[in-house]
Design a protein around this motif. Sequence first.
Motif, PDB file in Angstrom:
ATOM      1  N   TYR A 168       0.847  -1.189   0.000  1.00 17.88           N
ATOM      2  CA  TYR A 168       0.000   0.000   0.000  1.00 17.88           C
ATOM      3  C   TYR A 168       0.887   1.245   0.000  1.00 17.88           C
ATOM      4  N   PHE A 169       0.705   2.073  -1.024  1.00 21.11           N
ATOM      5  CA  PHE A 169       1.457   3.323  -1.148  1.00 21.11           C
ATOM      6  C   PHE A 169       0.470   4.473  -1.292  1.00 21.11           C
ATOM      7  N   HIS A 170       0.774   5.600  -0.641  1.00 23.16           N
ATOM      8  CA  HIS A 170      -0.087   6.777  -0.729  1.00 23.16           C
ATOM      9  C   HIS A 170       0.775   7.996  -1.061  1.00 23.16           C
ATOM     10  N   SER A 171       0.226   8.877  -1.884  1.00 23.49           N
ATOM     11  CA  SER A 171       1.000  10.046  -2.328  1.00 23.49           C
ATOM     12  C   SER A 171       1.049  11.163  -1.298  1.00 23.49           C
ATOM     13  N   LYS A 172       0.292  11.044  -0.208  1.00 22.88           N
ATOM     14  CA  LYS A 172       0.264  12.114   0.786  1.00 22.88           C
ATOM     15  C   LYS A 172       0.890  11.715   2.125  1.00 22.88           C
ATOM     16  N   TYR A 173       1.113  10.434   2.338  1.00 19.41           N
ATOM     17  CA  TYR A 173       1.655   9.972   3.612  1.00 19.41           C
ATOM     18  C   TYR A 173       3.112   9.567   3.474  1.00 19.41           C
ATOM     19  N   TRP A 174       3.860   9.785   4.535  1.00 24.29           N
ATOM     20  CA  TRP A 174       5.284   9.488   4.559  1.00 24.29           C
ATOM     21  C   TRP A 174       5.512   8.089   5.130  1.00 24.29           C
ATOM     22  N   PHE A 175       4.797   7.127   4.607  1.00 26.49           N
ATOM     23  CA  PHE A 175       4.999   5.717   4.951  1.00 26.49           C
ATOM     24  C   PHE A 175       4.344   4.859   3.881  1.00 26.49           C
ATOM     25  N   ASN A 176       4.788   3.611   3.808  1.00 28.01           N
ATOM     26  CA  ASN A 176       4.111   2.620   2.994  1.00 28.01           C
ATOM     27  C   ASN A 176       4.000   1.344   3.815  1.00 28.01           C
ATOM     28  N   ILE A 177       3.059   0.507   3.440  1.00 27.02           N
ATOM     29  CA  ILE A 177       2.697  -0.639   4.272  1.00 27.02           C
ATOM     30  C   ILE A 177       2.682  -1.896   3.419  1.00 27.02           C
ATOM     31  N   ILE A 230       8.917   3.935   6.957  1.00 33.18           N
ATOM     32  CA  ILE A 230       8.784   5.379   6.991  1.00 33.18           C
ATOM     33  C   ILE A 230       9.592   5.883   5.801  1.00 33.18           C
ATOM     34  N   GLY A 231       8.910   6.549   4.892  1.00 34.33           N
ATOM     35  CA  GLY A 231       9.562   7.001   3.665  1.00 34.33           C
ATOM     36  C   GLY A 231       8.730   8.083   3.018  1.00 34.33           C
ATOM     37  N   SER A 232       9.288   8.669   2.006  1.00 34.39           N
ATOM     38  CA  SER A 232       8.588   9.760   1.318  1.00 34.39           C
ATOM     39  C   SER A 232       7.324   9.240   0.639  1.00 34.39           C
ATOM     40  N   PRO A 233       6.379  10.147   0.369  1.00 27.57           N
ATOM     41  CA  PRO A 233       5.253   9.744  -0.471  1.00 27.57           C
ATOM     42  C   PRO A 233       5.795   9.237  -1.813  1.00 27.57           C
ATOM     43  N   PHE A 234       5.086   8.314  -2.432  1.00 23.24           N
ATOM     44  CA  PHE A 234       5.572   7.725  -3.670  1.00 23.24           C
ATOM     45  C   PHE A 234       5.385   8.667  -4.859  1.00 23.24           C
ATOM     46  N   TYR A 293      13.475   6.144   4.714  1.00 24.45           N
ATOM     47  CA  TYR A 293      14.126   6.857   5.815  1.00 24.45           C
ATOM     48  C   TYR A 293      14.408   5.961   7.022  1.00 24.45           C
ATOM     49  N   ASP A 294      14.643   4.693   6.759  1.00 24.30           N
ATOM     50  CA  ASP A 294      15.170   3.723   7.728  1.00 24.30           C
ATOM     51  C   ASP A 294      14.210   3.284   8.822  1.00 24.30           C
ATOM     52  N   LEU A 295      13.481   4.191   9.431  1.00 24.63           N
ATOM     53  CA  LEU A 295      12.581   3.778  10.505  1.00 24.63           C
ATOM     54  C   LEU A 295      11.522   2.830   9.946  1.00 24.63           C
ATOM     55  N   ASP A 296      11.316   1.724  10.628  1.00 30.69           N
ATOM     56  CA  ASP A 296      10.343   0.722  10.200  1.00 30.69           C
ATOM     57  C   ASP A 296       9.491   0.323  11.388  1.00 30.69           C
ATOM     58  N   MET A 299      -1.775  -7.133  16.264  1.00 26.67           N
ATOM     59  CA  MET A 299      -1.664  -5.676  16.182  1.00 26.67           C
ATOM     60  C   MET A 299      -0.708  -5.073  17.203  1.00 26.67           C
ATOM     61  N   THR A 300       0.102  -5.900  17.869  1.00 27.72           N
ATOM     62  CA  THR A 300       1.216  -5.339  18.630  1.00 27.72           C
ATOM     63  C   THR A 300       2.284  -4.953  17.609  1.00 27.72           C
ATOM     64  N   TYR A 301       3.179  -4.072  17.999  1.00 23.56           N
ATOM     65  CA  TYR A 301       4.170  -3.595  17.034  1.00 23.56           C
ATOM     66  C   TYR A 301       5.500  -3.298  17.707  1.00 23.56           C
ATOM     67  N   THR A 302       6.523  -3.251  16.874  1.00 22.32           N
ATOM     68  CA  THR A 302       7.877  -2.937  17.311  1.00 22.32           C
ATOM     69  C   THR A 302       8.479  -1.935  16.339  1.00 22.32           C
ATOM     70  N   LEU A 303       9.103  -0.882  16.867  1.00 18.79           N
ATOM     71  CA  LEU A 303       9.810   0.093  16.046  1.00 18.79           C
ATOM     72  C   LEU A 303      11.226  -0.433  15.805  1.00 18.79           C
ATOM     73  N   LEU A 304      11.643  -0.431  14.553  1.00 20.55           N
ATOM     74  CA  LEU A 304      12.950  -0.965  14.172  1.00 20.55           C
ATOM     75  C   LEU A 304      13.848   0.124  13.596  1.00 20.55           C
ATOM     76  N   ASP A 305      15.140  -0.107  13.681  1.00 18.58           N
ATOM     77  CA  ASP A 305      16.178   0.662  12.986  1.00 18.58           C
ATOM     78  C   ASP A 305      16.309   2.121  13.411  1.00 18.58           C
ATOM     79  N   GLU A 306      16.025   2.407  14.685  1.00 16.83           N
ATOM     80  CA  GLU A 306      16.200   3.775  15.169  1.00 16.83           C
ATOM     81  C   GLU A 306      17.660   4.205  15.092  1.00 16.83           C
TER      82      GLU A 306
END
Length: 175
Positions: free
Chosen positions: A64-73, A88-92, A104-107, A114-121
């Motif tokens: 899933y990519f969106h042109s307005k959000y700075w993430f893709n899923i 976490i990345g630029s809009p496509f 931008y590395d953060l994942d 639906m628990t989550y972990t932040l990676l690559d700080e």
Amino acid sequence: MAGPAPGTTIQIQSYKHNGQLHRVWENSMVLKGTSNVIIGANDKTVVSESDGRTWVTREPAICYFHSKYWFNIIGMLRNEGIHYYCNIGSPFIFEEEAIKYIDYDLDLKVFPDMTYTLLDEDEYELHRNQMNYPKVLDGILKNNLEYLIHWVRQRKGPFAPEFIDQWYERYLTYR
């Protein structure tokens, strides 16, 4: 900007802030393509790394990519449920038959419950300093990370029940 037509095959290309190509997914099938949203799917696709290594994805995935959000899923369909990997990345942008974005590395890794972990700080901090990310960019990225976490908690977008399964069913009609 028009999006790619459903049923077409495209590449996904991620870059780094300095313009260097980072990673390429060779074959993704477009399921929905508009100027704002691209939903794609792939299964056992070749991925090429910037250092020349290649590997093959293990399971079907809905992207899933969106042109307005700075993430893709990316929702990966596994036996024990859907696992999500969020970049976490630029809009496509879509050009030359490819989805392109800056990674931008953060994942955020999200598990079926639906628990989550932040990676690559640490990698984010290293590249933020090496490539001199502007303060405003750092703020945008961190705000979008919070927005993404809100989506997870609210089961919004690709985290909504049935979202990934419904798009996977559509993918199967093209195969």
